[in-house]
Enzyme design. Sequence first.
Site, mmCIF file in Angstrom:
data_model
loop_
_atom_site.group_PDB
_atom_site.id
_atom_site.type_symbol
_atom_site.label_atom_id
_atom_site.label_comp_id
_atom_site.label_asym_id
_atom_site.label_seq_id
_atom_site.Cartn_x
_atom_site.Cartn_y
_atom_site.Cartn_z
ATOM 1 N N SER A 142 -11.478 -2.241 28.099
ATOM 2 C CA SER A 142 -10.654 -2.224 29.207
ATOM 3 C C SER A 142 -10.368 -0.867 29.484
ATOM 4 C CB SER A 142 -9.279 -2.810 28.875
ATOM 5 O OG SER A 142 -8.493 -2.867 29.886
ATOM 6 N N TYR A 156 -1.981 -3.020 24.134
ATOM 7 C CA TYR A 156 -3.153 -3.491 24.769
ATOM 8 C C TYR A 156 -4.139 -2.069 24.929
ATOM 9 C CZ TYR A 156 -6.519 -5.508 27.793
ATOM 10 O OH TYR A 156 -7.802 -5.765 28.598
HETATM 11 N N1 LIG Z 1 -9.354 -9.874 33.464
HETATM 12 C C1 LIG Z 1 -9.394 -8.368 33.572
HETATM 13 O O1 LIG Z 1 -8.848 -7.938 34.359
HETATM 14 C C2 LIG Z 1 -9.920 -7.888 32.250
HETATM 15 C C3 LIG Z 1 -9.779 -6.129 32.615
HETATM 16 C C4 LIG Z 1 -10.232 -5.667 31.393
HETATM 17 C C5 LIG Z 1 -10.525 -6.230 30.193
HETATM 18 N N2 LIG Z 1 -10.454 -7.687 30.080
HETATM 19 C C6 LIG Z 1 -10.736 -8.130 28.907
HETATM 20 O O2 LIG Z 1 -11.754 -8.949 29.142
HETATM 21 C C7 LIG Z 1 -11.681 -10.123 27.887
HETATM 22 C C8 LIG Z 1 -11.505 -11.463 28.514
HETATM 23 O O3 LIG Z 1 -10.404 -11.491 29.364
HETATM 24 P P1 LIG Z 1 -9.999 -12.409 30.611
HETATM 25 O O4 LIG Z 1 -9.737 -11.778 31.761
HETATM 26 O O5 LIG Z 1 -11.234 -13.513 30.587
HETATM 27 O O6 LIG Z 1 -8.984 -13.227 29.672
HETATM 28 P P2 LIG Z 1 -8.485 -14.691 29.359
HETATM 29 O O7 LIG Z 1 -6.990 -14.809 29.040
HETATM 30 O O8 LIG Z 1 -8.873 -15.723 30.648
HETATM 31 O O9 LIG Z 1 -9.492 -15.278 28.278
HETATM 32 C C9 LIG Z 1 -9.288 -14.592 27.020
HETATM 33 C C10 LIG Z 1 -9.757 -15.701 26.068
HETATM 34 O O10 LIG Z 1 -9.652 -15.049 24.706
HETATM 35 C C11 LIG Z 1 -9.110 -16.391 24.014
HETATM 36 N N3 LIG Z 1 -8.486 -15.863 22.913
HETATM 37 C C12 LIG Z 1 -7.092 -15.480 22.564
HETATM 38 N N4 LIG Z 1 -6.924 -15.115 21.454
HETATM 39 C C13 LIG Z 1 -7.875 -15.346 20.701
HETATM 40 C C14 LIG Z 1 -8.073 -15.367 19.202
HETATM 41 N N5 LIG Z 1 -7.154 -14.983 18.348
HETATM 42 N N6 LIG Z 1 -9.581 -15.875 18.861
HETATM 43 C C15 LIG Z 1 -9.993 -16.228 19.616
HETATM 44 N N7 LIG Z 1 -10.304 -16.336 21.187
HETATM 45 C C16 LIG Z 1 -9.003 -15.829 21.463
HETATM 46 C C17 LIG Z 1 -8.251 -17.029 24.817
HETATM 47 O O11 LIG Z 1 -8.261 -18.669 24.493
HETATM 48 C C18 LIG Z 1 -8.920 -17.067 26.339
HETATM 49 O O12 LIG Z 1 -10.093 -18.059 26.465
HETATM 50 C C19 LIG Z 1 -10.296 -9.588 27.210
HETATM 51 O O13 LIG Z 1 -10.874 -8.914 26.008
HETATM 52 C C20 LIG Z 1 -9.727 -8.898 28.188
HETATM 53 O O14 LIG Z 1 -8.763 -7.764 27.398
HETATM 54 C C21 LIG Z 1 -10.207 -8.130 31.160
#
Ligand SMILES: NC(=O)c1ccc[n+]([C@@H]2O[C@H](COP(=O)([O-])OP(=O)(O)OC[C@H]3O[C@@H](n4cnc5c(N)ncnc54)[C@H](O)[C@@H]3O)[C@@H](O)[C@H]2O)c1
Length: 251
Positions: A142, A156
């Site tokens: 991120s 985070y």
């Molecule tokens: N959306 C954004 O703006 C953004 C930006 C930068 C990074 N990210 C990263 O991208 C990745 C996906 O994020 P997203 O936006 O799809 O979020 P999201 O919350 O929609 O999806 C995250 C998924 O991870 C799963 N999860 C949570 N804890 C878990 C565990 N212990 N074991 C297995 N699965 C688990 C959740 O059930 C969910 O399906 C993450 O690593 C997040 O930090 C997202």
Amino acid sequence: MTTVRGLEGRRVVLTGATGGLGTAIARRLLDEGASVALTDVDGSALEHVAASLGGDTTVLALDVAREDDWQRVVSALQDRWGTVDVLVNNAGIGSTGTVETETRERWDQVLEVDQRGTWLGMQHVGPVIERGGGGSIVNVGSILGATGGLANSFSYAAAKGAVRSMTMNAALHWAQRGVRVNAVVPAFIGTTALLGRYAGTERHAAMLANTPMGRLGRPEEVAAAVAFLAGDDSGYTTGSEVFVDGGWSAR
Ligand SMILES: NC(=O)c1ccc[n+]([C@@H]2O[C@H](COP(=O)([O-])OP(=O)(O)OC[C@H]3O[C@@H](n4cnc5c(N)ncnc54)[C@H](O)[C@@H]3O)[C@@H](O)[C@H]2O)c1
């Protein structure tokens, strides 16, 4: 027609597969002809997501923070596929507190999932990829782990900063053994969950105001970078990061 070389028939393990980015990543990899093991701690949504995606999917519940879960999933996939070619460490949870207000409880939860989960994935799947003849690991970082972000989301940021250093360290470990390790580094991506949580709030306005391109990213734009790093077009790229950040890292 595929657009990234070397994903056709590849066997991919994807974590956090039912989330906003996870489904977009799965869709792109399936479109490229990969077989994808959709895994998530929320096992109840996996069947529904698999049905909506179509393609060659396998669904397995997996809490990335649990070593016994990784052992079970790796064993099941070896039985099914013989080996694994690609791991996408996408699962993650967020935090909002600052350096002053973060709680010890949330710190522990976030580091368990985002940091330890990423490590355990590499530790358990990396050797399988190596024994199978090589492949690729893609960790989802991120921009908050690569910059000061918006001066919040403290735990985070700590965990995602560790994802960067673990990516480089693991890349050197496997550099001559056929396992490439890279990261995608998104800024704020307009997933349904993120928009649902923040649309109309000050935080949403701050996300836009601090993004040089002036808009949120699209999940497909992150998925494209994952596909590039997962496939053979990135064959000489390891220990590297692809920023999908609307210009954040250039500030
Ligand atoms: N959306 C954004 O703006 C953004 C930006 C930068 C990074 N990210 C990263 O991208 C990745 C996906 O994020 P997203 O936006 O799809 O979020 P999201 O919350 O929609 O999806 C995250 C998924 O991870 C799963 N999860 C949570 N804890 C878990 C565990 N212990 N074991 C297995 N699965 C688990 C959740 O059930 C969910 O399906 C993450 O690593 C997040 O930090 C997202």
